[in-house]
Design an enzyme around this catalytic site. Sequence first.
Site, PDB file in Angstrom:
ATOM      1  N   GLY A 317       0.020 -21.878 -36.739  1.00 60.61           N
ATOM      2  CA  GLY A 317       0.529 -20.631 -36.184  1.00 60.61           C
ATOM      3  C   GLY A 317      -0.222 -20.236 -34.916  1.00 60.61           C
ATOM      4  O   GLY A 317      -0.637 -21.088 -34.126  1.00 60.61           O
ATOM      5  N   SER A 318      -0.416 -18.939 -34.737  1.00 63.08           N
ATOM      6  CA  SER A 318      -0.929 -18.425 -33.462  1.00 63.08           C
ATOM      7  C   SER A 318      -2.367 -18.813 -33.156  1.00 63.08           C
ATOM      8  O   SER A 318      -2.804 -18.688 -32.010  1.00 63.08           O
ATOM      9  CB  SER A 318      -0.786 -16.900 -33.432  1.00 63.08           C
ATOM     10  OG  SER A 318       0.580 -16.539 -33.454  1.00 63.08           O
TER      11      SER A 318
END
Length: 607
Positions: A317-318
């Site tokens: 993810g981020s």
Amino acid sequence: MTDPGRTRPRGWSGGRPPRPPARPPAVLRLGNPGRRINISLIAMTFVLSIFAGRLIQLQGLDSKVYTAEAAKQRVQAEKLTARRGSITDVNGHELALTLEAREIFVDPSEVDAKKRDQVATVLAKELSQPKEGIAAKLADTSSHYEQVAAAVDPPVAQRIMDHEFKGVGAKHRYRRDYPGGNLAGTLLGFVGDDGTGLTGLESTYDKLLAGRDGQQFVETGAMGQRIPMTRNTLEAPVEGRDVRLTIDRDVQWAAQKAITDQVTATGARTGSAIVMDVQTGQVVAMANAPELDLKNWSKTPAKDWVNRSVADVFEPGSTNKVITAAAALESGAVRPDTLFTVPDQVRCADRVLRDSHPHAVERLTFSGIVATSSNVGTILAAHKIGDQKVGDQRLYEMLQRFGFGAKPGAGLLGEEAGLLPDWKSWSGSQRCTIAYGQGVSVTALQTASVYQTIANGGVRVAPQVVAGTTAENGAFTPSKPGKQTRVVGERTAKEISSMLEAAVSEEGTGHLAAIDGYRVAGKTGTAMRYDAKCQGYCGYSATFVGFAPADKPRLVVLAVVQDPQKGYYGGEIAAPVFKQVMTFALKSKKIPPTGTQPSPVRIRAGE
């Protein structure tokens, strides 16, 4: 009428004819004595030659064979088990050690039938075992050896032997003990009943820890009793060496408690927390939840024996946006203050990709895109519509340089390399999603290593878990330092550090990770979680990873919670774990605040 042609004997006057003259009597002749003696001597010589040949064969030609056969029957070998080495933390505290023990056994054929019930009762009480099972072993009188307990404490064995039951005995043994119970359970691993390492570091360093068993050869009689004053040959065992880890016992305890509490509180499936030294790459703590209780490992399903920090893969993810940021900055396509017009969604091939929440069109700097964790902004920076900024190949190569698609190199059992598809195979939408951390997979240790690289001025140091080992003379031999690799320039690393520090500010997504008095840099990560059971994306992986002090980094802390049921954003679920663990680690390592103030970072246009 007579036959005129026959003649009659002279003097015959008729009547009965005379009898023929009698045969003279046989004369008995005695044998030749010399011949008899010669025959006897020949026969005796033949027989004696057979005995002599056999004697020569037994005492000369085949003497070694028969000596060896006799020795097999008379000389018995007794195994002398080597003491297994200890596993300690970085300060010498024992995490795994070997203790004296006794094996309890019975010879059912020797146990008095009238005392079987009494023997079973005593053994069951002292060994905390069901009486029925022991009684069944005692009833098998055809057996001469039945193990009742593999390793018990010497005082317990002595109490049993004090009863002087015939047919009940004890042998010297060792047993493995883990004072911390489940402390670093899956990292340490455990040994089987035969003393062989089965999982974790116990398996990886089994040969070094085990040492070498010895033997003692003794002569025994037909009934198995040792014959006094006879040959006794000893091959002394060689004790195993000790292994010293980079793990700090106290920090490990704090990390394990924090991640376990959060997994419980959020109803999550699992979780991991890692603490790393920025400059050396040494792992200070590696905790998993739930953790393996080493004192009761046999009651735990095999799927929970694995070290999830290095074996479980997930989409980052981020937290992966720092790699996209590094590729963009290194290419010269953008600078931290480069402005982007960022809507809340963007079309990429056949998909419409959105930010985590709806918002009006914003004018964000590149630093602001990272600080606010904008998916759309990251895509624009990597693949600006109509004007390519980074490109697939450059992003792929940067992911490789940060260690994606390769094992981290800590040498731990079960290490996975994750998944990094070749850039040539990326689909139209995948080339966008990979930019913000979907479409690739990593382990917790790989993710922590990425942030160690940023914190260390762009130099990656291969993670280390073993600080060193003891030599045969007992001297400590340190491990070789982890391999160092320049991944990005120092300027790029500092610029990303500033962006990450802004991410922990009130305007960033990681403000719950802020620590009073310290400058903290870090990044949240929230990714959909692929689950083979549902054959698709089910649930989320919530992550926070960062370092402190931000301007003079010493420690990296990562927290990842898998499939939480009460919330799922990394800033809400994982950031508090980071704060708790980092706060404890900074105090434990006596790392003071730097006392400096961060430089202002422009997030939006007009600031």
